[in-house]
Design a protein around this motif. Structure first.
Motif, PDB file in Angstrom:
ATOM      1  N   PRO A 112      -6.076   6.574  37.874  1.00  0.00           N
ATOM      2  CA  PRO A 112      -5.207   7.752  37.917  1.00  0.00           C
ATOM      3  C   PRO A 112      -3.931   7.460  38.702  1.00  0.00           C
ATOM      4  O   PRO A 112      -3.950   6.708  39.687  1.00  0.00           O
ATOM      5  N   VAL A 113      -2.837   8.042  38.270  1.00  0.00           N
ATOM      6  CA  VAL A 113      -1.532   7.744  38.863  1.00  0.00           C
ATOM      7  C   VAL A 113      -1.525   8.024  40.357  1.00  0.00           C
ATOM      8  O   VAL A 113      -1.002   7.231  41.154  1.00  0.00           O
ATOM      9  N   ARG A 114      -2.118   9.138  40.759  1.00  0.00           N
ATOM     10  CA  ARG A 114      -2.083   9.485  42.175  1.00  0.00           C
ATOM     11  C   ARG A 114      -2.834   8.459  43.014  1.00  0.00           C
ATOM     12  O   ARG A 114      -2.374   8.065  44.093  1.00  0.00           O
ATOM     13  N   LEU A 115      -3.997   8.019  42.546  1.00  0.00           N
ATOM     14  CA  LEU A 115      -4.752   7.028  43.304  1.00  0.00           C
ATOM     15  C   LEU A 115      -3.945   5.755  43.484  1.00  0.00           C
ATOM     16  O   LEU A 115      -3.883   5.184  44.581  1.00  0.00           O
ATOM     17  N   ARG A 116      -3.323   5.301  42.410  1.00  0.00           N
ATOM     18  CA  ARG A 116      -2.537   4.072  42.484  1.00  0.00           C
ATOM     19  C   ARG A 116      -1.363   4.232  43.452  1.00  0.00           C
ATOM     20  O   ARG A 116      -1.093   3.348  44.274  1.00  0.00           O
ATOM     21  N   ALA A 117      -0.665   5.363  43.372  1.00  0.00           N
ATOM     22  CA  ALA A 117       0.508   5.574  44.222  1.00  0.00           C
ATOM     23  C   ALA A 117       0.117   5.684  45.693  1.00  0.00           C
ATOM     24  O   ALA A 117       0.769   5.089  46.566  1.00  0.00           O
ATOM     25  N   ASP A 118      -0.937   6.440  45.982  1.00  0.00           N
ATOM     26  CA  ASP A 118      -1.367   6.595  47.375  1.00  0.00           C
ATOM     27  C   ASP A 118      -1.815   5.263  47.966  1.00  0.00           C
ATOM     28  O   ASP A 118      -1.493   4.932  49.114  1.00  0.00           O
ATOM     29  N   LEU A 119      -2.560   4.502  47.186  1.00  0.00           N
ATOM     30  CA  LEU A 119      -3.034   3.202  47.650  1.00  0.00           C
ATOM     31  C   LEU A 119      -1.864   2.255  47.892  1.00  0.00           C
ATOM     32  O   LEU A 119      -1.785   1.593  48.937  1.00  0.00           O
ATOM     33  N   ALA A 120      -0.949   2.195  46.943  1.00  0.00           N
ATOM     34  CA  ALA A 120       0.194   1.288  47.073  1.00  0.00           C
ATOM     35  C   ALA A 120       1.041   1.639  48.288  1.00  0.00           C
ATOM     36  O   ALA A 120       1.509   0.748  49.015  1.00  0.00           O
ATOM     37  N   GLY A 121       1.227   2.931  48.542  1.00  0.00           N
ATOM     38  CA  GLY A 121       2.027   3.335  49.691  1.00  0.00           C
ATOM     39  C   GLY A 121       1.419   2.885  51.005  1.00  0.00           C
ATOM     40  O   GLY A 121       2.120   2.376  51.890  1.00  0.00           O
TER      41      GLY A 121
END
Length: 359
Positions: free
Chosen positions: A313-322
């Protein structure tokens, strides 16, 4: 058809779609069916095991490796095991672990060894719900409201204890584990918590909570374990920064365990450094015939954090990357690790590319 039977049919069918061939595919399929059987037992609804029986009867898998023993034991909770159920015998040889995997293992072990070793950790109540609450600060996309169900009857019969069941997007079966409390806390609060966050984050994509989540089987499971292990790497650095040395130590030991249970360990690795020496004490018989899945716990998080495109999911990827990008700015060891991962990936792409001769 009952909701429970439909769920079991869908889940067992999904478990049979694995990114492997031959003996590895047979073992992986039965491994997944054992997790479906756990879900059937937890549901305790008429028709659940009947749905699993229907799929197994139609697949014709006769030898399913060690996981077949768990599958049969769980099925026996609902009555006599049908004769067409797989038996716990090896279906044959499986491919070896890739050389690039051993290279990444060495890099990951060196990364762990470079981190400071400190003592100290906060105490929290020893319960699954408390552990999930404690782990929220380490999980980039932490969510609440996960359902925890008692799992004592399934002690020794469960591996993957996170799942989607009809009407419940994220369920944790609280099966007792033999480990000191800090290790159980890290396992539940960080790793399993990350899986539950993943299930909950994707609840809006499937349109229904009646069937299994894509992250539970096959390619989706590889992505799920990559994500959960990436969350562990984030937690490893953040706990080190917070001075929570016992938490960081548990996470380092967990990484050593994932390396040590790779089929064929130590491969080409030289057992130097604390992490690889620690890895030598771990074996996981069920993963001995599952090289693709076993490798995903080590290579998957590294490739994900280095930017590989996994189905998340986009949110999981973005939160993790941040969170990871912020940590790499503060930790030279993390920057070195990512540089090695990208070099290995570049070599793999080069090796896989056709040879062109320009005239």
């Amino acid at each position: 058809m009952s909701e429970a039977r439909r769920w079991a049919i869908d889940a067992a069918s999904a478990a049979a779609r694995v990114p492997a061939e031959g003996a590895e595919a047979a073992v992986w399929t039965v491994y997944g069916w054992a997790e479906v059987a756990l879900g059937c037992a937890v549901l305790a609804r008429p028709g659940a095991f009947a749905g699993l029986d229907q799929v197994i009867a139609g697949r014709g898998v006769r030898r399913g490796g060690i996981a077949a023993a768990r599958l049969r034991a769980l099925r026996a909770m609902a009555g006599p095991v049908p004769g067409y159920y797989p038996v716990p015998e090896s279906p044959g040889p499986v491919p070896p672990v890739a050389e690039s995997t051993w290279h990444l293992c060495a890099a990951l072990a060196e990364f762990c060894d470079a981190l400071p070793a400190r003592r100290g950790h906060p105490r929290v109540p020893d319960g699954a719900a408390d552990h999930l609450w404690w782990g929220e600060k380490y999980r980039p996309s932490a969510r609440r409201g996960h359902l925890v169900v008692p799992g004592r009857p399934y002690t020794g019969l469960a591996r993957r204890v996170w799942m989607r069941l009809p009407g419940h997007p994220a369920v944790l079966v609280d099966v007792p584990r033999r480990a000191p409390e800090p290790y159980r806390r890290v396992w539940r609060g960080i790793h399993e918590g990350a899986h539950l966050d993943h299930l909950a984050a994707g609840e809006g994509r499937s349109g229904s909570l009646a069937g299994p989540h894509p992250a539970e089987f096959g390619h989706g499971l590889l992505a799920a374990e990559s994500y959960a292990m990436a969350v562990e790497l984030v937690a490893l650095l953040e706990s080190s920064e917070r001075g929570e040395g016992r938490v960081a130590g548990c996470l380092r030991d967990g990484i050593a365990e994932r390396i040590g249970r790779l089929p064929g360990f130590p491969g080409r690795l030289r057992l130097t450094g604390r992490t690889l020496r620690r890895a030598a004490g771990h074996r996981e018989p069920e993963l001995a015939a599952l090289p693709t899945l076993a490798a995903a716990y080590v290579t998957g998080p590294l490739r994900l954090l280095a930017g590989d495109d996994l189905a998340l999911p986009v949110r999981l990827r973005a939160d993790l990357a941040g969170r990871w990008e912020a940590l790499t700015r503060r930790w030279p060891a993390a920057r070195r690790l990512m540089a090695i991962v990208r070099d290995v990936h570049a070599d793999e792409v080069s090796d896989a590319s056709p040879l062109f001769v320009v005239q």
